[in-house]
Each structure stands twice: as C-alpha cells, then as structure tokens.
Scaffold this motif. Structure first.
Motif, PDB file in Angstrom:
ATOM      1  N   PHE A   1      35.155  45.591  27.550  1.00 40.70           N
ATOM      2  CA  PHE A   1      33.721  45.543  27.829  1.00 40.70           C
ATOM      3  C   PHE A   1      33.391  44.160  28.354  1.00 40.70           C
ATOM      4  N   MET A   2      32.341  44.092  29.171  1.00 43.82           N
ATOM      5  CA  MET A   2      32.052  42.844  29.863  1.00 43.82           C
ATOM      6  C   MET A   2      30.566  42.715  30.155  1.00 43.82           C
ATOM      7  N   THR A   3      30.081  41.493  30.056  1.00 40.92           N
ATOM      8  CA  THR A   3      28.756  41.184  30.569  1.00 40.92           C
ATOM      9  C   THR A   3      28.948  40.553  31.937  1.00 40.92           C
ATOM     10  N   HIS A   4      27.960  40.753  32.800  1.00 40.91           N
ATOM     11  CA  HIS A   4      28.113  40.245  34.158  1.00 40.91           C
ATOM     12  C   HIS A   4      26.749  39.938  34.771  1.00 40.91           C
ATOM     13  N   GLY A   5      26.773  39.164  35.818  1.00 38.23           N
ATOM     14  CA  GLY A   5      25.556  38.825  36.536  1.00 38.23           C
ATOM     15  C   GLY A   5      25.383  39.619  37.810  1.00 38.23           C
ATOM     16  N   GLY A   6      26.179  40.653  37.981  1.00 37.28           N
ATOM     17  CA  GLY A   6      26.083  41.494  39.163  1.00 37.28           C
ATOM     18  C   GLY A   6      27.444  41.940  39.668  1.00 37.28           C
ATOM     19  N   GLY A   7      28.507  41.320  39.186  1.00 34.91           N
ATOM     20  CA  GLY A   7      29.853  41.628  39.660  1.00 34.91           C
ATOM     21  C   GLY A   7      30.585  42.682  38.866  1.00 34.91           C
ATOM     22  N   ARG A   8      29.919  43.292  37.897  1.00 38.57           N
ATOM     23  CA  ARG A   8      30.537  44.289  37.020  1.00 38.57           C
ATOM     24  C   ARG A   8      31.870  43.760  36.478  1.00 38.57           C
ATOM     25  N   PHE A   9      32.950  44.516  36.602  1.00 38.07           N
ATOM     26  CA  PHE A   9      34.245  44.070  36.091  1.00 38.07           C
ATOM     27  C   PHE A   9      34.995  43.163  37.064  1.00 38.07           C
ATOM     28  N   GLY A  10      34.573  43.124  38.317  1.00 36.38           N
ATOM     29  CA  GLY A  10      35.332  42.350  39.293  1.00 36.38           C
ATOM     30  C   GLY A  10      36.774  42.829  39.288  1.00 36.38           C
ATOM     31  N   HIS A  11      37.728  41.920  39.167  1.00 40.74           N
ATOM     32  CA  HIS A  11      39.144  42.305  39.062  1.00 40.74           C
ATOM     33  C   HIS A  11      39.680  42.044  37.661  1.00 40.74           C
ATOM     34  N   SER A  12      38.762  41.957  36.678  1.00 38.98           N
ATOM     35  CA  SER A  12      39.179  41.637  35.318  1.00 38.98           C
ATOM     36  C   SER A  12      40.085  42.700  34.703  1.00 38.98           C
ATOM     37  N   ILE A  13      39.850  43.972  34.996  1.00 41.56           N
ATOM     38  CA  ILE A  13      40.697  45.020  34.409  1.00 41.56           C
ATOM     39  C   ILE A  13      42.127  44.892  34.938  1.00 41.56           C
ATOM     40  N   SER A  14      42.285  44.704  36.225  1.00 42.54           N
ATOM     41  CA  SER A  14      43.646  44.544  36.760  1.00 42.54           C
ATOM     42  C   SER A  14      44.292  43.262  36.225  1.00 42.54           C
ATOM     43  N   ASP A  15      43.495  42.219  36.015  1.00 47.02           N
ATOM     44  CA  ASP A  15      44.034  40.983  35.433  1.00 47.02           C
ATOM     45  C   ASP A  15      44.478  41.210  33.991  1.00 47.02           C
ATOM     46  N   MET A  16      43.700  41.968  33.248  1.00 47.40           N
ATOM     47  CA  MET A  16      44.067  42.287  31.865  1.00 47.40           C
ATOM     48  C   MET A  16      45.343  43.125  31.829  1.00 47.40           C
ATOM     49  N   LYS A  17      45.472  44.053  32.758  1.00 50.94           N
ATOM     50  CA  LYS A  17      46.667  44.896  32.804  1.00 50.94           C
ATOM     51  C   LYS A  17      47.911  44.074  33.125  1.00 50.94           C
ATOM     52  N   LYS A  18      47.763  43.024  33.912  1.00 52.69           N
ATOM     53  CA  LYS A  18      48.900  42.136  34.194  1.00 52.69           C
ATOM     54  C   LYS A  18      49.314  41.375  32.937  1.00 52.69           C
ATOM     55  N   LEU A  19      48.334  40.986  32.125  1.00 49.97           N
ATOM     56  CA  LEU A  19      48.614  40.248  30.895  1.00 49.97           C
ATOM     57  C   LEU A  19      49.135  41.151  29.778  1.00 49.97           C
ATOM     58  N   CYS A  20      48.808  42.435  29.861  1.00 50.54           N
ATOM     59  CA  CYS A  20      49.192  43.404  28.816  1.00 50.54           C
ATOM     60  C   CYS A  20      49.783  44.648  29.475  1.00 50.54           C
ATOM     61  N   PRO A  21      50.920  44.525  30.124  1.00 49.55           N
ATOM     62  CA  PRO A  21      51.456  45.645  30.906  1.00 49.55           C
ATOM     63  C   PRO A  21      51.869  46.859  30.082  1.00 49.55           C
TER      64      PRO A  21
END
Length: 114
Positions: free
Chosen positions: A61-81
């Motif tokens: 889950f994420m708070t944002h100023g307009g960018g929604r998730f951006g690329h955070s989900i793909s970044d998280m998947k790289k950290l937790c494959p």
C-alpha cells in the motif's frame, strides 16, 4: 524533496531502529510506503532487503501525490523475488483521512476482511 531524490538516486539504505520480532511466523505482510520519486522510501527498501520473503505474500500500500505506485511494485519484486504479491492500494495523500471505504473494499477483495 531534494534529499529524498538524492537518497533514491544513490540507493541509500538507512539503518532501522527496530526490527520485526518473529518475522518467520508471518505469512502475509503488509508493506506500506510513501511514493518517493515513483518508488518506495529507502527505509522500506532496507526492511525488504533485510528479510527473506520466500513463500510469503506481500500486500503493498502506498500514499502518493499523483503518481500512484509508480514503479514501486516492480522495485519491490526485485528486492523480494521469491515473494507473492497481492493487489495493492494506492491512496492520494490529500485523501488519506477520507478513504475508509476504499480500504475496507480493498481488504474484502483480498478476502482479509469479512
């Protein structure tokens, strides 16, 4: 904001003051972050790198100023494959206090709330 940008661009990983006790006992882990330049905040990245998420489900889950998730989900998947990811929830920062219905609906969709 400039400090945030610098930390993201240099892959800064700050030390965490506390850790999760008995991490291995959890199967479903909610991971929240503000959107910093379209990704997760450095302390969240530190947390994800510190633990083995193999066989666990991450609920982002994420708070944002307009960018929604951006690329955070793909970044998280790289950290937790080796983790599974559930559908996440992104809430615009100006509406955090007004999103109870959206949170309830999200949790019901995930079958985590009756």
């Amino acid at each position: 904001m400039e400090q945030d940008k610098k930390e993201i661009n240099t892959n800064h990983r700050p030390a965490l003051k506390n850790d999760v006790q008995d991490f291995d006992k959890y199967d479903i882990i909610f991971v929240g972050s503000p959107n910093w330049w379209s990704t997760i905040a450095p302390p969240v990245a530190t947390f994800l790198e510190r633990h083995d998420f193999s066989g666990k489900t991450i609920v982002p889950f994420m708070t944002h100023g307009g960018g929604r998730f951006g690329h955070s989900i793909s970044d998280m998947k790289k950290l937790c494959p080796d983790a599974s990811f559930s559908e996440g929830l992104a809430i615009r920062d100006g509406y955090v206090n007004d999103n109870r219905q959206d949170v309830v609906k999200w949790l019901q969709t995930l079958k985590l709330l009756k």
